[in-house]
Design a protein around this motif. Structure first.
Motif, PDB file in Angstrom:
ATOM      1  N   GLU A 127      40.942  44.770  35.502  1.00 38.94           N
ATOM      2  CA  GLU A 127      40.908  44.455  37.316  1.00 38.94           C
ATOM      3  C   GLU A 127      40.123  45.748  37.466  1.00 38.94           C
ATOM      4  OE1 GLU A 127      40.778  43.606  40.791  1.00 38.94           O
ATOM      5  OE2 GLU A 127      41.663  42.078  39.547  1.00 38.94           O
ATOM      6  N   ALA A 141      43.831  48.047  41.718  1.00 37.98           N
ATOM      7  CA  ALA A 141      43.831  47.280  40.651  1.00 37.98           C
ATOM      8  C   ALA A 141      45.401  47.280  39.954  1.00 37.98           C
ATOM      9  CB  ALA A 141      43.452  48.283  38.738  1.00 37.98           C
ATOM     10  N   ASN A 157      46.746  44.267  42.609  1.00 37.57           N
ATOM     11  CA  ASN A 157      45.722  43.842  42.951  1.00 37.57           C
ATOM     12  C   ASN A 157      46.350  42.158  41.398  1.00 37.57           C
ATOM     13  OD1 ASN A 157      43.690  43.880  44.009  1.00 37.57           O
ATOM     14  ND2 ASN A 157      42.356  43.978  43.267  1.00 37.57           N
TER      15      ASN A 157
END
Length: 366
Positions: A357, A327, A330
């Motif tokens: 995320e 996460a 990302n």
């Protein structure tokens, strides 16, 4: 989430302490709470300890009487930073951080380094995946043993000594830990860093012990470097390195260089480990208290997120740790980063983005 679904509970002590420490620790706790609510298989029970330089200025102590016994009840410690402009650094460091690390025998200081997706290294030809190191730092003695003294203060003949202490026991356990860590990594490669050409006692003993321990790990390739040459190798040939082990001082310096080469000290994590697990281990970002940006809401929380993920792995929650880091990367890949990484996002925006995320990561994998 039904309480019946929770299989594991971990008790976490949080110490934000000084400067941006409370800001980044609070951000990490927010992300960890989001993570556990989505995971549903384990629980983190947080207890905050308000020990800081303000505590020291009011009471004369960073840690109150019985404080270490309280900390020892927890499974892990999530630490922010210690240091204040109006308290000498040697007082704050020895009063709080080292006052926990040393009695808790957190002798292995582990500092991973890599270039995050969406961020840039100052190295011209380095990109994501090119710099993937773990630096293992001796964390209990060496140059930071605290031995020495001063005499004849203020006189032209004033003397100050800072004695480095190296014991076979501490050096061997640390080098063995580093070989074991290298053995678990894909490349199975370790670099031992000393300065044995100039420091002919302690550093030569390091070299000798490394050779002895290496015989127990025939599957691990290893080499050794002098610390000054090592700085050149990190910059000029980063792909040649993997796991690195060095003394308290040398690894302290090399890990800051590693963080800068990865893009920012604002992403670099630390684990202060007691590998025997007799005491709780402590996890902290490298960056320090950063009073120049304290209270502005712009501190980079990524180092503490990565630190928290390392803590989860240590507690046996490796799958959750991997999802947390997925996460985080990302988010950085989308350019949602703070100023130190070339972006314009603030602490809250990055934290909220990682929480959002996480929902995507968990939802996608269901």
């Amino acid at each position: 989430m039904s309480p019946i679904a929770i299989q594991r509970k971990h008790s976490i002590a949080t110490l934000g302490a000084d400067g941006i420490g409370p800001e980044v620790v609070n951000a990490a706790v927010q992300v960890l709470k989001k993570l556990t609510s989505l995971d549903g298989l384990f629980e983190l029970d947080f207890k905050d300890y308000d020990w800081s330089s303000e505590t020291y200025k009011k009471t004369g102590k960073y840690i109150p009487d019985g404080g270490l016994e309280e900390l020892k009840k927890h499974d892990a410690i999530l630490f922010g930073a210690v240091g204040a402009p109006d308290v000498p650094d040697h007082i704050s460091l020895w009063g709080l951080r080292l006052a926990i690390c040393q009695p808790f025998q957190q002798f292995a200081n582990v500092r991973p380094t890599r270039i995050f997706r969406g961020t840039q290294s100052p190295l011209r030809n380095a990109s994501h995946g090119d710099l993937d190191w773990v630096i293992v730092r001796e964390n209990s003695e060496g140059e930071y043993a605290g031995q020495g003294g001063r005499s004849h203060r203020g006189q032209p003949w004033e003397i100050a000594t800072e004695v480095s202490i190296f014991t076979r026991h501490a050096v061997e356990r640390l080098i063995r830990f580093a070989f074991e860590l290298a053995q678990k990594r894909p490349r199975k490669f370790l670099t031992v860093v000393t300065k044995s050409n100039a420091q002919r006692n302690g550093m030569v003993m390091w070299d000798e012990i490394a050779l002895e321990v290496s015989k127990d790990f025939p599957d691990v390739k290893w080499d050794k470097m002098l610390v000054d040459a090592m700085t050149c190798r990190m910059v000029l040939d980063p792909k040649s390195l993997d796991t690195i082990v060095a003394t308290n001082l040398h690894a302290d310096i090399l890990s800051d260089l590693a963080a800068a080469l990865a893009g920012s000290i604002g992403i670099a994590p630390t684990s202060n480990l007691d590998p025997t697990r007799q005491n709780p281990s402590m996890f902290e970002p490298i960056h320090g208290s950063a009073f120049d940006i304290t209270g502005k809401g712009v501190a980079n929380p990524v180092a503490t997120f990565w630190t928290a993920a390392e803590m989860l792995t240590w507690l046996g929650e490796e799958d959750a740790a991997n999802k947390m880091m997925k996460a985080v990367e990302n988010v950085t890949e989308r350019g949602l980063v703070t100023k130190d990484l070339g972006g314009s996002s603030n602490t809250k925006e990055v934290t909220d983005a990682v929480c959002a995320e996480l929902e995507h990561v968990f939802g996608k994998e269901k």
